[in-house]
Design a protein around this motif. Structure first.
Motif, PDB file in Angstrom:
ATOM      1  N   ARG A  38       0.795  -1.229   0.000  1.00  0.00           N
ATOM      2  CA  ARG A  38       0.000   0.000   0.000  1.00  0.00           C
ATOM      3  C   ARG A  38       0.829   1.282   0.000  1.00  0.00           C
ATOM      4  O   ARG A  38       0.335   2.328  -0.396  1.00  0.00           O
ATOM      5  N   GLN A  39       2.042   1.206   0.507  1.00  0.00           N
ATOM      6  CA  GLN A  39       2.936   2.372   0.570  1.00  0.00           C
ATOM      7  C   GLN A  39       2.275   3.587   1.230  1.00  0.00           C
ATOM      8  O   GLN A  39       2.366   4.709   0.747  1.00  0.00           O
ATOM      9  N   GLU A  40       1.595   3.372   2.351  1.00  0.00           N
ATOM     10  CA  GLU A  40       0.901   4.458   3.058  1.00  0.00           C
ATOM     11  C   GLU A  40       1.780   5.124   4.109  1.00  0.00           C
ATOM     12  O   GLU A  40       1.382   6.100   4.723  1.00  0.00           O
ATOM     13  N   LYS A  41       2.970   4.593   4.350  1.00  0.00           N
ATOM     14  CA  LYS A  41       3.906   5.118   5.337  1.00  0.00           C
ATOM     15  C   LYS A  41       3.293   5.203   6.741  1.00  0.00           C
ATOM     16  O   LYS A  41       3.575   6.114   7.512  1.00  0.00           O
ATOM     17  N   ALA A  42       2.445   4.237   7.055  1.00  0.00           N
ATOM     18  CA  ALA A  42       1.838   4.165   8.390  1.00  0.00           C
ATOM     19  C   ALA A  42       2.873   3.677   9.394  1.00  0.00           C
ATOM     20  O   ALA A  42       2.844   4.053  10.564  1.00  0.00           O
ATOM     21  N   TYR A  43       3.814   2.850   8.938  1.00  0.00           N
ATOM     22  CA  TYR A  43       4.896   2.318   9.757  1.00  0.00           C
ATOM     23  C   TYR A  43       5.952   1.772   8.812  1.00  0.00           C
ATOM     24  O   TYR A  43       5.711   1.615   7.610  1.00  0.00           O
ATOM     25  N   THR A  44       7.142   1.507   9.358  1.00  0.00           N
ATOM     26  CA  THR A  44       8.241   0.981   8.555  1.00  0.00           C
ATOM     27  C   THR A  44       8.879  -0.185   9.315  1.00  0.00           C
ATOM     28  O   THR A  44       8.477  -0.496  10.432  1.00  0.00           O
ATOM     29  N   GLU A  45       9.919  -0.761   8.725  1.00  0.00           N
ATOM     30  CA  GLU A  45      10.670  -1.807   9.411  1.00  0.00           C
ATOM     31  C   GLU A  45      11.312  -1.270  10.690  1.00  0.00           C
ATOM     32  O   GLU A  45      11.613  -2.014  11.601  1.00  0.00           O
ATOM     33  N   ASP A  46      11.544   0.048  10.741  1.00  0.00           N
ATOM     34  CA  ASP A  46      12.186   0.672  11.902  1.00  0.00           C
ATOM     35  C   ASP A  46      11.192   1.166  12.958  1.00  0.00           C
ATOM     36  O   ASP A  46      11.605   1.775  13.946  1.00  0.00           O
TER      37      ASP A  46
END
Length: 119
Positions: A38-46
């Motif tokens: 989705r690439q929504e930048k709600a969370y990342t691997e970090d």
């Protein structure tokens, strides 16, 4: 998780598999997969998170780290819970995360970079 087997779904049979519990590792894997699509930048691997299993029992496990780090932690038998840390963090909360860190140095880097919290 109440699921049908692929065969039973294809044959339209309302027969379900025995119940299974989702692990912290499965939850993290699915969250990262959804975010990648989705690439929504709600969370990342970090993103900092806390994985918990059998809370309150003698063999409870509490581990804090990035989502990527939690993928490889063995939380043992169910029941598991996953908590994602929000965009703001109190100093006391950071201290508790440090006490349960998978990798303290990596956690400190993320705390400083994303939350402005030093050791």
């Amino acid at each position: 998780v109440r699921e049908q087997s692929i065969e039973n779904m294809m044959r339209n049979r309302p027969i379900y598999e025995p119940p299974r519990y989702m692990t912290v590792n499965q939850a993290v894997e699915q969250l990262l997969e959804v975010e990648e699509k989705r690439q929504e930048k709600a969370y990342t691997e970090d993103t900092i998170a806390v994985g918990v299993s059998r809370l309150g029992s003698d063999d409870q496990v509490i581990k804090a780290g990035t989502l990527k780090q939690l993928l490889t932690v063995d939380f043992g038998k169910p029941l598991h819970s996953l908590v994602l840390v929000g965009s703001r963090l109190h100093l006391l909360e950071a201290e508790i995360l440090r006490e349960n860190a998978v990798d303290l140095d990596a956690l400190n880097l993320v705390l400083k970079r994303d939350y402005g919290i030093d050791k």
